[in-house]
Design an enzyme around this catalytic site. Structure first.
Site, PDB file in Angstrom:
ATOM      1  N   ASP A  69      43.566  -3.478  27.528  1.00 54.68           N
ATOM      2  CA  ASP A  69      42.413  -3.150  28.352  1.00 54.68           C
ATOM      3  C   ASP A  69      41.243  -3.940  27.783  1.00 54.68           C
ATOM      4  OD1 ASP A  69      40.183  -2.124  29.608  1.00 54.68           O
ATOM      5  OD2 ASP A  69      40.751  -0.029  29.316  1.00 54.68           O
ATOM      6  N   SER A 160      32.925 -19.362  38.286  1.00 53.09           N
ATOM      7  CA  SER A 160      32.937 -19.636  39.731  1.00 53.09           C
ATOM      8  C   SER A 160      31.626 -20.283  40.138  1.00 53.09           C
ATOM      9  CB  SER A 160      33.153 -18.355  40.533  1.00 53.09           C
ATOM     10  OG  SER A 160      31.946 -17.651  40.708  1.00 53.09           O
ATOM     11  N   TYR A 172      26.811 -10.290  39.889  1.00 54.64           N
ATOM     12  CA  TYR A 172      27.909 -11.250  39.859  1.00 54.64           C
ATOM     13  C   TYR A 172      27.401 -12.618  39.379  1.00 54.64           C
ATOM     14  CZ  TYR A 172      31.867 -14.097  41.402  1.00 54.64           C
ATOM     15  OH  TYR A 172      32.918 -14.970  41.450  1.00 54.64           O
ATOM     16  N   LYS A 176      28.499 -14.800  35.991  1.00 52.13           N
ATOM     17  CA  LYS A 176      29.103 -16.135  36.042  1.00 52.13           C
ATOM     18  C   LYS A 176      28.206 -17.177  35.369  1.00 52.13           C
ATOM     19  CE  LYS A 176      32.765 -14.629  37.951  1.00 52.13           C
ATOM     20  NZ  LYS A 176      33.981 -14.483  37.168  1.00 52.13           N
TER      21      LYS A 176
END
Length: 189
Positions: A69, A160, A172, A176
């Site tokens: 994990d 990304s 997000y 990134k």
């Protein structure tokens, strides 16, 4: 081509990580793969570490699946300790690919109309970036501790285009962009 090399691909039970692990194994590397799903699941066939390992081995590769994990720093540390113990302190390639935010993105951010960042719970930031930016940093530290003394190693971090332009939500993009900075800044050390 990679005969004798030791690789670790995090988040290798599906998607990009699985594809990279298959290619590394097919190229002769001994591939450790990690992720949360060790055993096959009837509701999600083909998305377990055991299934990926079997596919690598059916292609003639060597694979060691390890359940981890990546939201737990202690489990990440144990993963690297196991590799070190089994490979005499050696790791040649780390592919940082683990990510936990897909379900959050799909279930919360792909609805129409798209929610504004302030309409989301603040916990979205941690969900998107804990297994991602934070886990990648921790893995990179442990990998470097094995690689630097040997003067050899390659660390790859999957990012990304969301690091360069708006994508999904600020949380997000921050994650990134952080991954990209992590890679650039680590070169200077």
């Amino acid at each position: 081509m990679l005969n004798g090399k030791i690789a670790l691909v995090t988040g290798a039970s599906r998607g990009v990580g699985k594809g990279i692990a298959l290619q590394l194994g097919g190229s002769g590397a001994t591939v450790y793969i990690s992720g949360r799903t060790l055993n096959p699941r009837q509701d999600k066939p083909g998305t377990s570490l055991i299934e990926v390992s079997e596919e690598i081995e059916s292609r003639g590769g060597v694979c060691i699946p390890i359940q981890c994990d990546h939201s737990d720093a202690a489990q990440i540390e144990r993963l690297f300790q196991r590799i070190s113990d089994e490979q005499s302190g050696r790791l040649d390639i780390l592919v940082n690919n683990c990510y936990q935010g897909v379900e959050t993105l799909v279930n919360g951010l792909f609805q129409e109309p798209k929610p504004k960042f302030w309409e989301l719970e603040p916990s979205v930031f941690e969900i998107i970036n804990n297994v991602g930016l934070k886990a990648h940093y921790i893995a990179m530290v442990h990998a470097a501790r094995l690689m630097v003394p040997l003067g050899n190693g390659l660390i790859i971090t999957i990012s990304s285009g969301g690091s360069q332009t708006y994508c999904f939500t600020p949380a997000y993009g921050i994650g990134k962009a952080g991954l990209d900075r992590l890679m650039v800044d680590s070169v200077w050390n």
